[in-house]
Scaffold this active site. Structure first.
Site, PDB file in Angstrom:
ATOM      1  N   ASP A  14      48.217  -0.663  16.879  1.00 36.45           N
ATOM      2  CA  ASP A  14      48.407   0.940  15.683  1.00 36.45           C
ATOM      3  C   ASP A  14      48.890   0.846  14.069  1.00 36.45           C
ATOM      4  O   ASP A  14      48.695   2.019  13.580  1.00 36.45           O
ATOM      5  CB  ASP A  14      49.733   1.815  16.169  1.00 36.45           C
ATOM      6  CG  ASP A  14      48.490   2.427  18.251  1.00 36.45           C
ATOM      7  OD1 ASP A  14      47.778   2.483  17.423  1.00 36.45           O
ATOM      8  OD2 ASP A  14      49.064   1.848  19.103  1.00 36.45           O
TER       9      ASP A  14
ATOM     10  N   HIS B 229      47.165 -12.775  25.856  1.00 31.81           N
ATOM     11  CA  HIS B 229      47.306 -11.835  26.581  1.00 31.81           C
ATOM     12  C   HIS B 229      47.242 -10.502  25.204  1.00 31.81           C
ATOM     13  O   HIS B 229      47.766 -10.657  23.864  1.00 31.81           O
ATOM     14  CB  HIS B 229      48.577 -10.988  26.655  1.00 31.81           C
ATOM     15  CG  HIS B 229      48.461  -9.708  27.930  1.00 31.81           C
ATOM     16  ND1 HIS B 229      47.800  -8.468  27.218  1.00 31.81           N
ATOM     17  CD2 HIS B 229      48.393  -9.732  29.189  1.00 31.81           C
ATOM     18  CE1 HIS B 229      47.631  -7.413  28.536  1.00 31.81           C
ATOM     19  NE2 HIS B 229      47.750  -8.199  29.786  1.00 31.81           N
TER      20      HIS B 229
ATOM     21  N   SER C 194      44.023   1.528  20.580  1.00 30.40           N
ATOM     22  CA  SER C 194      44.477   0.435  19.417  1.00 30.40           C
ATOM     23  C   SER C 194      43.988  -0.621  20.823  1.00 30.40           C
ATOM     24  O   SER C 194      44.103  -2.465  20.304  1.00 30.40           O
ATOM     25  CB  SER C 194      46.198  -0.396  19.806  1.00 30.40           C
ATOM     26  OG  SER C 194      46.474  -0.079  20.718  1.00 30.40           O
ATOM     27  N   HIS C 195      43.643  -0.964  21.892  1.00 31.13           N
ATOM     28  CA  HIS C 195      43.448  -2.370  22.924  1.00 31.13           C
ATOM     29  C   HIS C 195      41.892  -1.851  23.419  1.00 31.13           C
ATOM     30  O   HIS C 195      41.918  -2.732  24.080  1.00 31.13           O
ATOM     31  CB  HIS C 195      44.453  -2.440  23.606  1.00 31.13           C
ATOM     32  CG  HIS C 195      45.582  -2.791  23.202  1.00 31.13           C
ATOM     33  ND1 HIS C 195      46.608  -2.000  21.876  1.00 31.13           N
ATOM     34  CD2 HIS C 195      46.053  -4.206  22.705  1.00 31.13           C
ATOM     35  CE1 HIS C 195      47.750  -2.942  21.123  1.00 31.13           C
ATOM     36  NE2 HIS C 195      47.068  -3.996  21.879  1.00 31.13           N
TER      37      HIS C 195
HETATM   38  P1  NDP Z   1      52.579   5.256  23.082  1.00 27.80           P
HETATM   39  O1  NDP Z   1      53.803   4.665  22.538  1.00 27.80           O
HETATM   40  O2  NDP Z   1      51.527   5.818  22.700  1.00 27.80           O
HETATM   41  O3  NDP Z   1      52.954   5.256  25.034  1.00 27.80           O
HETATM   42  C1  NDP Z   1      54.159   4.890  25.999  1.00 27.80           C
HETATM   43  C2  NDP Z   1      53.815   5.259  26.757  1.00 27.80           C
HETATM   44  O4  NDP Z   1      54.002   6.520  27.048  1.00 27.80           O
HETATM   45  C3  NDP Z   1      52.217   5.590  27.977  1.00 27.80           C
HETATM   46  O5  NDP Z   1      52.400   5.143  28.932  1.00 27.80           O
HETATM   47  C4  NDP Z   1      52.212   6.535  27.367  1.00 27.80           C
HETATM   48  O6  NDP Z   1      50.776   7.779  28.230  1.00 27.80           O
HETATM   49  C5  NDP Z   1      53.496   7.751  27.461  1.00 27.80           C
HETATM   50  N1  NDP Z   1      53.375   8.642  26.150  1.00 27.80           N
HETATM   51  C6  NDP Z   1      53.535   8.745  25.741  1.00 27.80           C
HETATM   52  N2  NDP Z   1      53.622  10.394  25.115  1.00 27.80           N
HETATM   53  C7  NDP Z   1      53.897  10.917  26.097  1.00 27.80           C
HETATM   54  C8  NDP Z   1      54.622  12.363  26.097  1.00 27.80           C
HETATM   55  N3  NDP Z   1      54.495  12.706  25.771  1.00 27.80           N
HETATM   56  N4  NDP Z   1      55.204  12.174  27.016  1.00 27.80           N
HETATM   57  C9  NDP Z   1      55.153  11.798  28.423  1.00 27.80           C
HETATM   58  N5  NDP Z   1      54.635  10.403  28.410  1.00 27.80           N
HETATM   59  C10 NDP Z   1      54.204   9.969  27.193  1.00 27.80           C
HETATM   60  O7  NDP Z   1      52.272   3.158  23.772  1.00 27.80           O
HETATM   61  P2  NDP Z   1      52.628   1.944  22.583  1.00 27.80           P
HETATM   62  O8  NDP Z   1      51.886   2.526  21.533  1.00 27.80           O
HETATM   63  O9  NDP Z   1      53.798   1.288  23.018  1.00 27.80           O
HETATM   64  O10 NDP Z   1      51.648   0.969  23.040  1.00 27.80           O
HETATM   65  C11 NDP Z   1      49.821   1.395  23.324  1.00 27.80           C
HETATM   66  C12 NDP Z   1      49.568  -0.270  23.852  1.00 27.80           C
HETATM   67  O11 NDP Z   1      49.531  -1.305  23.316  1.00 27.80           O
HETATM   68  C13 NDP Z   1      50.182  -0.302  25.777  1.00 27.80           C
HETATM   69  O12 NDP Z   1      48.998  -0.041  25.995  1.00 27.80           O
HETATM   70  C14 NDP Z   1      50.846  -1.872  25.247  1.00 27.80           C
HETATM   71  O13 NDP Z   1      50.530  -2.530  26.661  1.00 27.80           O
HETATM   72  C15 NDP Z   1      50.263  -2.256  23.971  1.00 27.80           C
HETATM   73  N6  NDP Z   1      50.887  -3.431  23.520  1.00 27.80           N
HETATM   74  C16 NDP Z   1      50.049  -4.737  24.089  1.00 27.80           C
HETATM   75  C17 NDP Z   1      50.800  -6.417  23.588  1.00 27.80           C
HETATM   76  C18 NDP Z   1      50.288  -7.306  23.944  1.00 27.80           C
HETATM   77  O14 NDP Z   1      51.160  -8.312  23.463  1.00 27.80           O
HETATM   78  N7  NDP Z   1      49.256  -7.038  24.461  1.00 27.80           N
HETATM   79  C19 NDP Z   1      51.770  -5.964  22.437  1.00 27.80           C
HETATM   80  C20 NDP Z   1      52.421  -4.611  21.951  1.00 27.80           C
HETATM   81  C21 NDP Z   1      51.098  -2.777  22.654  1.00 27.80           C
HETATM   82  P3  NDP Z   1      49.356   7.634  28.135  1.00 27.80           P
HETATM   83  O15 NDP Z   1      49.011   6.680  28.535  1.00 27.80           O
HETATM   84  O16 NDP Z   1      49.323   8.700  28.774  1.00 27.80           O
HETATM   85  O17 NDP Z   1      49.448   8.304  26.726  1.00 27.80           O
HETATM   86  O1  PYC Z   2      49.580  -4.189  19.643  1.00 29.36           O
HETATM   87  O2  PYC Z   2      51.256  -5.312  19.377  1.00 29.36           O
HETATM   88  C1  PYC Z   2      50.385  -5.297  19.510  1.00 29.36           C
HETATM   89  C2  PYC Z   2      49.423  -6.726  20.545  1.00 29.36           C
HETATM   90  C3  PYC Z   2      50.163  -7.238  20.117  1.00 29.36           C
HETATM   91  C4  PYC Z   2      49.057  -8.689  21.062  1.00 29.36           C
HETATM   92  C5  PYC Z   2      48.002  -8.070  21.727  1.00 29.36           C
HETATM   93  N1  PYC Z   2      49.017  -6.411  20.735  1.00 29.36           N
END
Ligand code: NDP
Ligand code: PYC
Length: 350
Positions: free
Chosen positions: A201, A133, A60-61
């Protein structure tokens, strides 16, 4: 491995048509950023970030975000040439005004000073404001853990999450990332949105025509829905874990916006900039040197904790999936579908 599990648990075949070396991908991405209006330095920093995310399977990023970066730059919403202003405001506090530029170059500009403060004082804080960001957060913290430090970061985004018990979207998807060194093996890193799912996502689910699990979002009437299009078009996401995720999301607004001087997720409007997608908010980083006081053996203690978790039955640590994908990408290149490769070539004007 020729299949993978999506964020909502669906196992699907991994589409691979082409593999590019990380450096080759990074060079292509840097050309795209520069072609669409960033300085060469900003292009290099963002290209490194996106290539790393793609290489680690952070779908997703990674390159999924490139059209969004490009349309945002074209809209005039972000300044791809901004020069951040770093101020040493207190022994443990650095303030960076990103001047409506991207957060990663602002972080880069202050990193050496932050490290110097952490090494001399044991802890320091970097407050970035007026920044965009649009990326994963783990690239911001993992390098500190590789230098033996503990790091935390918080970013707020755009109002698309309904606080627990509320009726309208107010919070961003507000991720938190944490990184800590281990005596053996890669650092322990987690990086998670405080919403039930990242906005990226939800977009991927909509693009692939998949429903999302229950309790992830509501439609424009505030009714629960599993339809990602209904969530994206007038609806909203929910925090993960009800009131608990909502409290964490509130904390992220306070740390990344109120404390830095950046916008809350509900503060800004990009309506005058059609095509804009990058939130104009703030970011907070806290970096700690654990080799102080009772934490002198932190990495060994972290290793003992991992061993205990494994003994208790947890096989997968946060970060393990990414590290696995990274090893693959380093060994054989980053996997791209033909459609994604064509999209990048088009953005590069090739
Ligand atoms: P996930 O729910 O996919 O994963 C969250 C964390 O949990 C990760 O560190 C992952 O490790 C770990 N994990 C996942 N499954 C398991 C498991 N079964 N057992 C143990 N650990 C686990 O992430 P999100 O969907 O919440 O976020 C996705 C991305 O979106 C992130 O990188 C986040 O920074 C980005 N994002 C950015 C935003 C922005 O404003 N810039 C806003 C929102 C999100 P692993 O990495 O190894 O899968
Ligand atoms: O996936 O939620 C997100 C997000 C917001 C800004 C960048 N990524």
């Amino acid at each position: 491995m020729n299949e993978e599990q999506s964020r909502d648990g669906v196992v699907k075949p991994r589409v691979e048509a082409r593999r590019l070396g990380l450096e080759e991908l990074q060079a292509l991405l840097a050309r795209i950023f520069e072609r669409h209006g960033t300085s060469a330095q900003v292009a290099a920093i963002l290209a490194h970030n996106v290539a790393q995310a793609q290489g680690d399977g952070a779908d997703s990023h990674g390159i999924f975000r490139m059209p969004g970066y490009v349309s945002t730059l074209a809209s005039g919403w972000v300044d791809g040439r901004a020069v951040p202003v770093v101020q040493d405001v207190a022994p443990g506090f650095i303030d960076v005004d990103a001047r409506n530029g991207f957060a990663q170059p602002a972080h880069h500009a202050a990193r050496a000073l932050l490290l110097e403060k952490v090494r001399t004082q044991g802890i320091a804080l970097l407050a970035i404001r007026d920044s965009h960001h649009f990326a994963a957060l783990w690239p911001d913290v993992e390098p500190y853990a590789r230098e033996g430090l503990v790091a935390l970061t918080f970013v707020n985004s755009m109002a698309c999450v309904v606080p627990h018990g509320a009726k309208k979207a107010l919070f961003g998807t507000n991720p938190i990332a944490f990184a800590a060194p281990r005596a053996q093996g890669d650092p322990l890193v987690f990086d998670l949105a405080t919403s039930a799912m990242a906005h990226g996502d939800i977009q991927i689910a909509a693009r692939e025509g998949r429903n999302v699990p229950p309790d992830h979002g509501v439609d424009s009437q505030g009714e629960p829905t599993c339809d990602p299009n209904a969530i994206l078009q007038g609806g909203a996401l929910l925090p993960f874990g009800g009131h608990k995720g909502s409290a964490l999301s509130m904390m992220v607004e306070l740390l990344a916006a109120a404390l830095t001087g950046g916008n809350f997720s509900f503060d800004f409007s990009w309506s005058e900039h059609p095509g804009a997608q990058t939130p104009r908010t703030g970011q907070l980083l806290i970096v700690i040197d654990p080799a102080r006081g009772g934490g002198a053996h932190f990495a060994a203690r972290a290793e003992a904790l991992v061993r205990a978790m494994r003994d208790a039955g947890q096989e997968r640590m946060p970060g393990d999936r990414r590290y696995g994908r990274r090893r693959e990408s380093l060994a054989s290149g980053v996997a791209l579908s033909e459609a994604d490769f064509a999209m990048l070539k088009e953005l590069a004007g090739d």
